[in-house]
Design a protein around this motif. Structure first.
Motif, PDB file in Angstrom:
ATOM      1  N   TYR A  34       0.847  -1.187   0.000  1.00  0.00           N
ATOM      2  CA  TYR A  34       0.000   0.000   0.000  1.00  0.00           C
ATOM      3  C   TYR A  34       0.886   1.241   0.000  1.00  0.00           C
ATOM      4  CZ  TYR A  34      -3.537   3.393   1.521  1.00  0.00           C
ATOM      5  OH  TYR A  34      -4.371   4.477   1.614  1.00  0.00           O
ATOM      6  N   MET A  35       1.186   1.746  -1.203  1.00  0.00           N
ATOM      7  CA  MET A  35       1.916   3.004  -1.389  1.00  0.00           C
ATOM      8  C   MET A  35       3.296   3.013  -0.702  1.00  0.00           C
ATOM      9  SD  MET A  35      -1.348   5.543  -0.760  1.00  0.00           S
ATOM     10  CE  MET A  35      -0.339   7.018  -0.850  1.00  0.00           C
ATOM     11  N   ASP A  36       3.917   1.842  -0.579  1.00  0.00           N
ATOM     12  CA  ASP A  36       5.216   1.740   0.101  1.00  0.00           C
ATOM     13  C   ASP A  36       5.137   2.190   1.563  1.00  0.00           C
ATOM     14  OD1 ASP A  36       6.295   0.809  -2.213  1.00  0.00           O
ATOM     15  OD2 ASP A  36       7.812   2.360  -2.433  1.00  0.00           O
ATOM     16  N   SER A  69     -17.960  -0.938  18.878  1.00  0.00           N
ATOM     17  CA  SER A  69     -18.785   0.077  18.205  1.00  0.00           C
ATOM     18  C   SER A  69     -17.987   1.321  17.846  1.00  0.00           C
ATOM     19  CB  SER A  69     -19.969   0.462  19.107  1.00  0.00           C
ATOM     20  OG  SER A  69     -19.500   0.956  20.357  1.00  0.00           O
ATOM     21  N   SER A  70     -16.659   1.274  18.009  1.00  0.00           N
ATOM     22  CA  SER A  70     -15.819   2.414  17.631  1.00  0.00           C
ATOM     23  C   SER A  70     -15.937   2.662  16.131  1.00  0.00           C
ATOM     24  CB  SER A  70     -14.358   2.138  17.978  1.00  0.00           C
ATOM     25  OG  SER A  70     -14.176   1.945  19.362  1.00  0.00           O
ATOM     26  N   PRO A  71     -15.833   3.920  15.696  1.00  0.00           N
ATOM     27  CA  PRO A  71     -15.873   4.201  14.258  1.00  0.00           C
ATOM     28  C   PRO A  71     -14.867   3.368  13.464  1.00  0.00           C
ATOM     29  CG  PRO A  71     -16.034   6.242  15.497  1.00  0.00           C
ATOM     30  CD  PRO A  71     -15.765   5.163  16.499  1.00  0.00           C
ATOM     31  N   ALA A  72     -13.685   3.120  14.045  1.00  0.00           N
ATOM     32  CA  ALA A  72     -12.669   2.331  13.344  1.00  0.00           C
ATOM     33  C   ALA A  72     -13.164   0.919  13.076  1.00  0.00           C
ATOM     34  CB  ALA A  72     -11.371   2.283  14.161  1.00  0.00           C
ATOM     35  N   CYS A  73     -13.882   0.337  14.020  1.00  0.00           N
ATOM     36  CA  CYS A  73     -14.420  -1.013  13.825  1.00  0.00           C
ATOM     37  C   CYS A  73     -15.525  -1.013  12.777  1.00  0.00           C
ATOM     38  CB  CYS A  73     -14.950  -1.573  15.134  1.00  0.00           C
ATOM     39  SG  CYS A  73     -13.686  -1.814  16.405  1.00  0.00           S
ATOM     40  N   ASN A  74     -16.376  -0.006  12.838  1.00  0.00           N
ATOM     41  CA  ASN A  74     -17.486   0.069  11.895  1.00  0.00           C
ATOM     42  C   ASN A  74     -17.017   0.282  10.470  1.00  0.00           C
ATOM     43  OD1 ASN A  74     -19.335  -0.254  13.988  1.00  0.00           O
ATOM     44  ND2 ASN A  74     -19.509   1.958  14.348  1.00  0.00           N
ATOM     45  N   ASN A  75     -15.770   0.713  10.319  1.00  0.00           N
ATOM     46  CA  ASN A  75     -15.209   0.956   8.988  1.00  0.00           C
ATOM     47  C   ASN A  75     -14.425  -0.240   8.475  1.00  0.00           C
ATOM     48  OD1 ASN A  75     -15.030   2.834   6.849  1.00  0.00           O
ATOM     49  ND2 ASN A  75     -12.915   3.346   7.409  1.00  0.00           N
ATOM     50  N   TYR A 117      -8.825   5.078   9.484  1.00  0.00           N
ATOM     51  CA  TYR A 117      -8.421   5.307   8.103  1.00  0.00           C
ATOM     52  C   TYR A 117      -7.488   4.221   7.556  1.00  0.00           C
ATOM     53  CZ  TYR A 117     -10.427   9.979   8.469  1.00  0.00           C
ATOM     54  OH  TYR A 117     -11.295  11.024   8.618  1.00  0.00           O
ATOM     55  N   SER A 118      -7.050   3.291   8.387  1.00  0.00           N
ATOM     56  CA  SER A 118      -6.092   2.281   7.922  1.00  0.00           C
ATOM     57  C   SER A 118      -6.742   1.356   6.894  1.00  0.00           C
ATOM     58  CB  SER A 118      -5.574   1.460   9.105  1.00  0.00           C
ATOM     59  OG  SER A 118      -6.612   0.665   9.648  1.00  0.00           O
ATOM     60  N   PRO A 119      -5.983   0.944   5.868  1.00  0.00           N
ATOM     61  CA  PRO A 119      -6.530   0.061   4.837  1.00  0.00           C
ATOM     62  C   PRO A 119      -6.556  -1.403   5.263  1.00  0.00           C
ATOM     63  CG  PRO A 119      -4.266   0.608   4.309  1.00  0.00           C
ATOM     64  CD  PRO A 119      -4.615   1.393   5.551  1.00  0.00           C
ATOM     65  N   PHE A 120      -6.119  -1.707   6.475  1.00  0.00           N
ATOM     66  CA  PHE A 120      -6.130  -3.077   6.989  1.00  0.00           C
ATOM     67  C   PHE A 120      -7.085  -3.168   8.172  1.00  0.00           C
ATOM     68  CE2 PHE A 120      -2.723  -0.645   8.920  1.00  0.00           C
ATOM     69  CZ  PHE A 120      -2.913  -0.847  10.276  1.00  0.00           C
ATOM     70  N   ASP A 121      -7.491  -4.397   8.493  1.00  0.00           N
ATOM     71  CA  ASP A 121      -8.431  -4.604   9.589  1.00  0.00           C
ATOM     72  C   ASP A 121      -7.744  -4.750  10.940  1.00  0.00           C
ATOM     73  OD1 ASP A 121     -10.741  -4.723   7.836  1.00  0.00           O
ATOM     74  OD2 ASP A 121     -10.107  -6.749   7.278  1.00  0.00           O
ATOM     75  N   GLY A 122      -6.704  -5.593  10.996  1.00  0.00           N
ATOM     76  CA  GLY A 122      -6.051  -5.880  12.269  1.00  0.00           C
ATOM     77  C   GLY A 122      -4.568  -6.100  12.110  1.00  0.00           C
ATOM     78  N   ILE A 123      -3.962  -6.707  13.108  1.00  0.00           N
ATOM     79  CA  ILE A 123      -2.508  -6.897  13.125  1.00  0.00           C
ATOM     80  C   ILE A 123      -2.181  -8.321  13.551  1.00  0.00           C
ATOM     81  CG2 ILE A 123      -0.334  -6.162  14.219  1.00  0.00           C
ATOM     82  CD1 ILE A 123      -1.560  -3.372  14.482  1.00  0.00           C
TER      83      ILE A 123
END
Length: 384
Positions: free
Chosen positions: A67-69, A104-110, A172-178
């Motif tokens: 992802y974009m280096d 229910s955090s916005p990050a999770c909903n995204n 805003y991350s393009p991945f779900d988790g780590i």
């Protein structure tokens, strides 16, 4: 805390026998050494039509998206039937976690959320987990389920189900988790890392994994579990002993330009971290490097570089275990439509062995890296 920048068991008859694999040893040799080859062949006769001798475990590659280096992530699945998630394969942390329906955090909903009720193999716990990264955090609860990574199915893998992901970074991350690939001692709540279970469940032939990161947004990046691929590097691997077993920590002898030491005089400690985009270090030596490469700070705090100067900029040499690892300007200058910026960043990561440097993706893109758990070494060679 780590920084994350936007960035065996062999089945024989009716019993389980633990047969350790020696470095560079094939599975066939392993079975012969333990006196188990005949038993295995009786149970699994050789097929003359097959080109290869059958093995109990094979190295398995996990493709990574570039992802974009900035970040590299791959797709895994959790549960039965499988639920898919994209995760950063991060050698700078040790936990696996993904967003869950409890969050229910916005990050999770995204992002994709794991639903335990839709998995027949999920096992719940009441154990909490909390992880703080340099640019984000999560809290949640631990659970067990089958995790599929490439062709490897890890059974009863403990992982975090996030219940809260505050802040904007993970939104805003393009991945779900780590998916953390560091040592168990670094894992929050004592969770066993995925790679440790791959090895203990005899799912890979060697107790190591290797990483290739592509440049310029190109495809082809991967993590190879249980093996290396000589076609991706030139020369021989240089084996560097670890100085700690938490991060993948090594000693850097010095950082120099044209033979002049400009940072890390008298050696320093560094970690090899696929989950960090840049090369980070303590403020004073990093400021010295910025000066020598002609980077100046703009109003946003970024160190910018004149793109027309790249061809005349110096090569920075990291000397590690007596071997020079050069980093040309084309590697440490980041170019995009907005201009050019330095691939070095100031950051304090204090430990008992001093402030750590982080050799992130800017460095790893130039070198094929092998992470050897069997012998506690990192192997590096220039990419082919």
């Amino acid at each position: 805390m780590k920084i994350l920048l936007l960035l065996g068991l062999v089945v024989l008859s009716e019993c389980l026998v633990k047969v350790p694999l020696r470095k560079g040893e094939s599975l066939r040799s392993r079975l012969r050494r333990q006196g188990l080859l005949g038993d295995y062949l009786n149970k699994h006769p050789y097929n003359p039509a097959s080109k290869y001798f059958p093995t109990l475990a094979q190295a398995s590659g996990e493709p990574l998206q570039n992802y974009m280096d900035i970040e590299y992530f791959g797709t895994i699945s959790i549960g039965s039937p499988p639920q898919e998630f994209t995760v950063i394969f991060d050698t700078g942390s040790a936990n696996l976690w993904v967003p869950s329906v409890y969050c229910s955090s916005p990050a999770c909903n995204n992002h994709h959320k794991f639903n335990p009720q839709q998995s027949s193999t999920f096992q719940a716990t009441n154990t909490p987990v909390s992880i703080q990264y340099g640019t984000g955090s999560m809290t949640g609860v631990l659970g067990y389920d089958t995790v599929q990574v490439g062709n490897i199915a890890v059974s009863s893998q403990i992982f975090g189900l996030s219940q809260s992901e505050p802040g904007s970074f993970l939104y805003y991350s393009p991945f779900d988790g780590i998916l953390g690939l560091a040592f168990p001692g670094l894992a929050s709540s004592g969770a066993t890392p995925v790679f440790d279970n791959m090895w203990s469940q005899s799912l890979i032939p060697q107790d190591l994994f290797s990483v290739y990161l592509s440049s310029d947004g190109q495809s082809g990046s991967f993590v190879l579990f249980g093996g290396t691929d000589t076609s991706y590097y030139s020369g021989n691997l240089n084996w560097i002993p670890l100085t700690a077993e938490s991060y993948w920590q090594i000693t850097v002898d010095s950082v120099s330009i044209n033979g002049q030491v400009i940072a890390c005089s008298g050696s320093c400690q560094a970690i090899v971290d696929t989950g960090t985009s840049l090369i980070a270090g303590p403020p004073t030596p990093i400021a010295n490097i910025q000066y020598y490469i002609g980077a100046s700070q703009n109003s946003n705090g970024q160190y910018v570089i004149n793109c027309n100067s790249i061809s005349n900029m110096p090569t920075i040499v990291f000397t590690i275990n007596g071997v020079q690892f050069p980093l040309p300007a084309s590697a440490y200058v980041r170019q995009n439509q907005q201009g050019c910026t330095s691939g070095f960043q100031s950051m304090s990561l204090p430990t008992s062995s001093g402030d750590l440097w982080i050799l992130g993706d800017v460095f790893i893109r130039e070198y094929f890296v092998v992470f050897d758990r069997a012998n506690n070494y990192v192997g590096m060679a220039p990419i082919a």
